[in-house]
Design a protein around this motif. Structure first.
Motif, short mmCIF file in Angstrom:
data_model
loop_
_atom_site.label_atom_id
_atom_site.label_comp_id
_atom_site.label_asym_id
_atom_site.label_seq_id
_atom_site.Cartn_x
_atom_site.Cartn_y
_atom_site.Cartn_z
N LEU A 296 21.81 29.76 64.26
CA LEU A 296 22.46 31.10 63.07
C LEU A 296 23.33 32.07 63.67
N ILE A 297 24.16 32.59 62.11
CA ILE A 297 24.01 33.42 62.51
C ILE A 297 24.19 35.01 61.52
N ILE A 298 23.92 35.46 61.84
CA ILE A 298 23.86 36.85 61.20
C ILE A 298 24.29 38.37 61.20
N ALA A 299 24.71 38.75 60.07
CA ALA A 299 25.57 39.82 60.88
C ALA A 299 24.92 40.85 59.86
N VAL A 300 24.97 41.92 60.57
CA VAL A 300 24.27 42.91 59.87
C VAL A 300 24.11 44.38 60.48
N PRO A 301 24.48 45.56 59.55
CA PRO A 301 24.39 46.83 59.92
C PRO A 301 23.72 47.59 61.34
#
Length: 121
Positions: A18-23
């Motif tokens: 799972l790849i999650i990109a967040v500030p």
């Protein structure tokens, strides 16, 4: 949020990623711009994380953060929007300087403006 993480987990294959990109709420630019930080970005970002809170959230659901990658160019974009939100007259110059500062300060502690989390079972 917990229901959403569980639904993502259920979609993962046994060796899936799972790849999650967040500030990153702990970045230099978030502290510098405070309430004008563009990455608060409600309603698109309903929750705001740092490395610790993402890791705890994933652990709660039996997932593990395997790696964290910086989104180094994001600091410039977020700084540019933040300058606009605080009605700065030197928008472009200030945004570049603060985006650069954010990356330099993050180099030692990985607190980049935005982060990509690589997550597994």
């Amino acid at each position: 949020l917990n229901e959403y993480i569980e639904s993502l987990k259920q979609k993962l294959l046994p060796n899936g990623t799972l790849i999650i990109a967040v500030p990153n709420r702990d970045s230099f630019d978030s502290h510098f711009y405070k309430q004008h930080w563009a990455a608060w970005d409600v309603p698109r970002h309903l929750y705001h994380f740092n490395t610790n809170t993402i890791e705890k959230l994933m652990q709660k659901h039996g997932l593990k953060v395997k790696n964290i990658k910086p989104m180094k160019l994001d600091s410039f974009y977020v700084s540019l929007l933040s300058e606009k939100y605080q009605l700065s007259k030197t928008t472009l110059v200030s945004a570049f300087i603060n985006g650069y500062k954010s990356n330099v300060k993050a180099y030692k502690n990985t607190n980049y403006s935005s982060l990509i989390y690589i997550i597994t079972h």
